[in-house]
Design an enzyme around this catalytic site. Structure first.
Site, mmCIF file in Angstrom:
data_model
loop_
_atom_site.group_PDB
_atom_site.id
_atom_site.type_symbol
_atom_site.label_atom_id
_atom_site.label_comp_id
_atom_site.label_asym_id
_atom_site.label_seq_id
_atom_site.Cartn_x
_atom_site.Cartn_y
_atom_site.Cartn_z
ATOM 1 N N SER A 102 -17.248 -44.734 -28.880
ATOM 2 C CA SER A 102 -16.168 -45.704 -28.663
ATOM 3 C C SER A 102 -15.837 -46.424 -29.968
ATOM 4 O O SER A 102 -16.593 -46.408 -30.928
ATOM 5 C CB SER A 102 -16.598 -46.711 -27.608
ATOM 6 O OG SER A 102 -17.809 -47.311 -27.995
ATOM 7 N N ILE A 128 -15.092 -52.998 -29.332
ATOM 8 C CA ILE A 128 -14.289 -53.818 -28.440
ATOM 9 C C ILE A 128 -14.565 -55.273 -28.797
ATOM 10 O O ILE A 128 -13.706 -55.978 -29.287
ATOM 11 C CB ILE A 128 -14.621 -53.519 -26.966
ATOM 12 C CG1 ILE A 128 -14.322 -52.046 -26.678
ATOM 13 C CG2 ILE A 128 -13.791 -54.403 -26.063
ATOM 14 C CD1 ILE A 128 -15.060 -51.482 -25.535
ATOM 15 N N THR A 129 -15.803 -55.671 -28.633
ATOM 16 C CA THR A 129 -16.136 -57.051 -29.017
ATOM 17 C C THR A 129 -17.094 -57.068 -30.203
ATOM 18 O O THR A 129 -17.407 -58.117 -30.721
ATOM 19 C CB THR A 129 -16.794 -57.785 -27.840
ATOM 20 O OG1 THR A 129 -17.920 -57.010 -27.427
ATOM 21 C CG2 THR A 129 -15.826 -57.921 -26.685
ATOM 22 N N SER A 130 -17.564 -55.898 -30.640
ATOM 23 C CA SER A 130 -18.530 -55.850 -31.744
ATOM 24 C C SER A 130 -17.797 -55.665 -33.078
ATOM 25 O O SER A 130 -16.610 -55.374 -33.100
ATOM 26 C CB SER A 130 -19.503 -54.693 -31.505
ATOM 27 O OG SER A 130 -18.791 -53.480 -31.512
ATOM 28 N N ASP A 141 -20.182 -57.098 -17.644
ATOM 29 C CA ASP A 141 -20.937 -55.890 -17.943
ATOM 30 C C ASP A 141 -21.818 -55.525 -16.758
ATOM 31 O O ASP A 141 -23.023 -55.419 -16.895
ATOM 32 C CB ASP A 141 -21.837 -56.188 -19.152
ATOM 33 C CG ASP A 141 -21.579 -55.223 -20.266
ATOM 34 O OD1 ASP A 141 -21.102 -54.123 -19.972
ATOM 35 O OD2 ASP A 141 -21.865 -55.574 -21.412
ATOM 36 N N SER A 168 -20.176 -45.613 -16.012
ATOM 37 C CA SER A 168 -19.334 -45.393 -17.168
ATOM 38 C C SER A 168 -20.003 -44.431 -18.151
ATOM 39 O O SER A 168 -19.411 -43.432 -18.570
ATOM 40 C CB SER A 168 -19.090 -46.752 -17.812
ATOM 41 O OG SER A 168 -18.421 -46.610 -19.014
ATOM 42 N N LYS A 206 -27.295 -56.565 -24.375
ATOM 43 C CA LYS A 206 -26.799 -56.473 -23.007
ATOM 44 C C LYS A 206 -27.921 -56.668 -21.995
ATOM 45 O O LYS A 206 -27.692 -57.056 -20.856
ATOM 46 C CB LYS A 206 -26.173 -55.094 -22.778
ATOM 47 C CG LYS A 206 -24.851 -54.922 -23.491
ATOM 48 C CD LYS A 206 -24.097 -53.745 -22.901
ATOM 49 C CE LYS A 206 -22.784 -53.558 -23.661
ATOM 50 N NZ LYS A 206 -21.975 -52.481 -23.084
#
Lengths: 525, 525
Positions: A229, A232-234, A291, A299, A323
């Site tokens: 990926s 996204i937020t990283s 999450d 996913s 996480k």
């Protein structure tokens, strides 16, 4: 969307057959059936299928802007969202946005039929899930199919996605969700066997093991077609870091060619249509920073199954800012992954690792790319923690497949076979294979953050490090980010460098320094 | 959106001031600031604010289709969703859809600035609500403001709206939600005092008391500006039935004129911008058939407060197929309405009524309109149950205001003062005041459903009756629907008429008859 049936699992076969039956079984609905002439419009709406109808005319037919209609043309059947226009579109014309033109190749002047969207039970089923009911395989499948065929609105998808957070999901339901996601998207086929894969759960900055694991495993003769990926937020996703070296956007047939040739790839998953329902659901959960465990598992596992994975290693880092906060939770999650792996007939091994501090030294696309190259090129100043973690993952993956162990992985890395393979990947993905650490230039404005006292480093806060890198412009600005000079447990003298910040402008630098003054990422004992 | 501060309640005043401060307090965000030239496009997207940017140019700026941008022009500040185009829009041009043109009057060639949407804490707050946290007034206000200014996506609004169903909401939170909804929309001002209003909770077919209560109360000299909804899942909403007689879509200034003149109106609420956050949230909950108590209360009370109501009667019908299944639940709900009423400084009285069977005889817009006219015209065959219920509501409302009682309401109805007032309403709302029952023609295809045995009618199922009316084409086809010949408790002979179906086509008729054969709406003992 291409549906290829590749699994030998009986369950998927049956499910697939049922789905086809469902499509042909006409549900009752009030008929609207009109033949219209296509007028392509040069407008793109970010993936949505928009059609434009004449305003007065469509009102007569009881269709209003915002409604959804079914569009039929030959074997194609899709659902479009209606916009209206009173001058640019005439009665019996249908304007189509670029997304439909691209996906279906409809041309100006061709005819399509439009009908009312058939009623679906999905909203009722979603309500039942919100009521706490356990859904059956067929029920979950109905919802997932409706997500992928765009029959559900963004709001309905959101209600369903959020239910994975607010309601209990049984292991059966998670498995059913995963299978439904796999079968409603593209599925990659490979001529090779086994097909290895890896996945690290997020939350640990700098954790770029993929760029070391993939070439090492491929050099050991095992196929490992990896899709990753973007951030996204990283501060950087694996695809963002790989993009420093080469192209990462390839369609599935291009990936097949690359993997046939060199046994592996490191591509962006977004360019392949694997488990599209998952993408639609994740898109909803991301802005809310949700999450939920059922989604995490479905996913990851759906994308792996759809990408043809037979043998999979999963890394679950635990720690306060990751996480998964505790080792106990990591173990529970691990069991769930293993169970779903069995359901999907994927040979799976889960590693639970310590993730309380960043891995490697660089945080940010180019800084991370430098870390990776340093390891592959066997530089003295390479990040040993990143190397060690990657070797561990390689060792376990090779053991899982029965093609080696940690020692073998280390040999491959030390003999620079992994470097050679990595250069092959860069070449196959249209980058410059001659690239070396020195070619990777960083943003010009820098600032050193030094220790305010002498002592042993007690903690490095993942969250603050992430925030610092984002403030410096990651992942959008690839040459920005933060370099971490020391890790937890190391001893530093007062005045010694702790962090080096790299920024494109003085403003971003000073803004980040002011953030640092209130949020100390490194604690010294 | 016009914000008028009319309440004397301290709380609302303070909240309003804080909100203004929040708007001026610039939050930190990475700057994008461009001046663009407006190009109006003749496309409508169903209420969404869509802007179109040149594709290649906007990608350079880091803006993609689907992103949201802030648009600034003079004192206007709005958020648009980006579509892109590579030929119809040039760099530094901004195409705007009709919704923006209509709402803001932007013209071709004028300049606007676009900026990145400022970050907001709403998604984080929504997550906290999903986690079960109690939100403060300021937090709820932030979310509601972001809904109204289109800063939140459909998915985010959905997650928040659904939380009113899946999570506990305290009475404080419901009050805060209601107040936030009121203050972020238009608020109607009246020169008269008191301002009466009524509301019946849904679920009971044929419950058209509004068309009797409004003229009766207005004839008693009390102002009652009533806005109603259209049908969503029912065969007809009050606005749909009123539309048989006259126009129902008026802007607030038009309503003000009508009410100044004749003391009342019966309009469609959708044409006035009262509590727009409520509309956005309800839109999400409707397809999922979710009717959470916090939303029911906030939704009703916010619209009433915003419409300037000072004295309100609420009817809660209970019964198996209504929104409130039992009397106990009705009582609990009643207490909540009273509490929120006190918070909003609305004088409130709640009636709990039996709602286990349809009210009146006709179900469907014209059939219901006939029922209403029969009562007003004092016809022999008028529905006595509808009359009785309306009088009861009128009596309680007059008592609440201190301007009369049931007896007075009955006098007004029997002396045809209510009929005269109703004709005034029709005239003021541009209908034909000379209309009589005979002018209201029904659809030509009919079918009688007769009793299969003799006995006493035990139950009439609201749900099945609703379904029958919908299958016959309600509310879209105003002259279709079902006429109920007898009520619960009445004795019928075998072969006697129970229902008459009215349809536009034979197909709809036979389809409904076949539905009836499996779903018996009337049970005879």
């Amino acid at each position: 969307m291409k549906l290829i049936l590749i699994s030998k699992s009986k369950r998927i076969c049956i499910a697939y057959t049922k789905q086809n039956l469902q499509i042909t079984q006409k549900e009752k609905y009030r008929l609207l059936d009109l033949e219209l002439t296509i007028k392509p419009l040069d407008i793109e709406a970010g993936g949505k299928y928009i059609v434009v109808l004449n305003e007065a005319w469509s009102h007569q037919k009881g269709i209003y802007a915002g409604d959804r209609v079914q569009i039929l043309k030959g074997k194609h059947k899709l659902i479009g969202i209606v916009d209206t226009s009173d001058t640019s579109i005439k009665p019996y014309e249908i304007g189509i946005f670029e997304e439909i033109e691209t996906a279906y190749g409809f041309k100006a002047g061709e005819k399509v039929r439009i009908r009312r969207v058939e009623e679906t039970t999905s909203p009722k089923l979603i309500k039942e899930k919100l009521d706490g009911k356990k859904l059956s395989f067929e029920e979950i499948q109905t919802i997932v199919k409706d997500i992928v065929t765009r029959r559900l609105s963004a709001s309905e998808i959101s209600a369903f996605a959020v239910s994975t957070y607010t309601r209990d999901w049984s292991m059966d339901e998670i498995a059913d969700l995963t299978i439904s996601m796999v079968e409603t998207g593209e599925q990659l086929e490979w001529t090779k066997h086994p097909i290895a894969n890896k996945h690290c759960l997020g939350g640990v900055p700098g954790n770029r093991t993929t760029l070391l694991v993939v070439p090492t495993i491929a050099a050991a003769g095992v196929a490992i077609p990896k899709t990753s990926s973007r951030a996204i937020t990283s501060p950087a996703g694996t695809a963002d870091t790989m993009e420093v070296f080469a192209k990462v956007e390839f369609r599935s047939n291009e990936l097949q060619k690359i993997v046939n040739e060199i046994n592996c790839c490191i591509a962006w998953g977004g360019a392949v249509d694997l488990a599209p329902a998952d993408s639609a659901m994740i898109k909803v959960l991301n802005p809310l920073r949700l999450d939920p465990v059922p989604m995490t598992i479905s996913s990851i596992m759906a994308k792996k199954k759809a990408s043809g994975t037979t043998d999979l290693i999963i890394d679950i880092p635990y720690g306060k800012e990751t996480k998964v906060p505790t080792k106990t939770e990591a173990k529970e999650l691990s069991k769930k992954f293993e169970k779903i792996g069995r359901n999907l007939e994927i040979n799976i091994k889960v590693l639970i690792t310590e993730g309380s501090e960043p891995i490697g030294n660089g945080i940010g696309p180019i800084l991370e790319a430098r870390d990776v190259l340093k390891v592959l090129e066997r530089r003295e100043d390479r990040p040993k923690d990143l190397e060690e973690k990657s070797l561990k993952l390689c060792g376990e993956l090779l053991k899982l497949i029965g093609k080696g162990d940690y020692k073998k992985a280390k040999e491959i890395l030390e003999s620079k076979q992994a470097l050679e393979k990595f250069k092959e990947i860069i070449k196959a993905q249209k980058g410059n294979p001659k690239i070396s650490v020195e070619d990777l230039q960083l943003a010009r404005y820098t600032k050193e953050i030094t220790a305010t006292k002498s002592g042993k480093i007690k903690t490095i806060n993942n969250f603050y490090i992430t925030e610092i890198a984002r403030r410096l412009g990651c992942p959008g600005l690839k040459d920005c980010g933060v370099f971490i000079h020391h890790h937890v447990g190391e001893t530093v003298e007062k005045g010694q460098k702790l962090l080096t910040l790299h920024a494109k402008s003085k403003e971003e630098l000073s803004e980040t320094v002011s953030y640092l003054s209130n949020n100390e990422p490194i604690k010294i004992n």
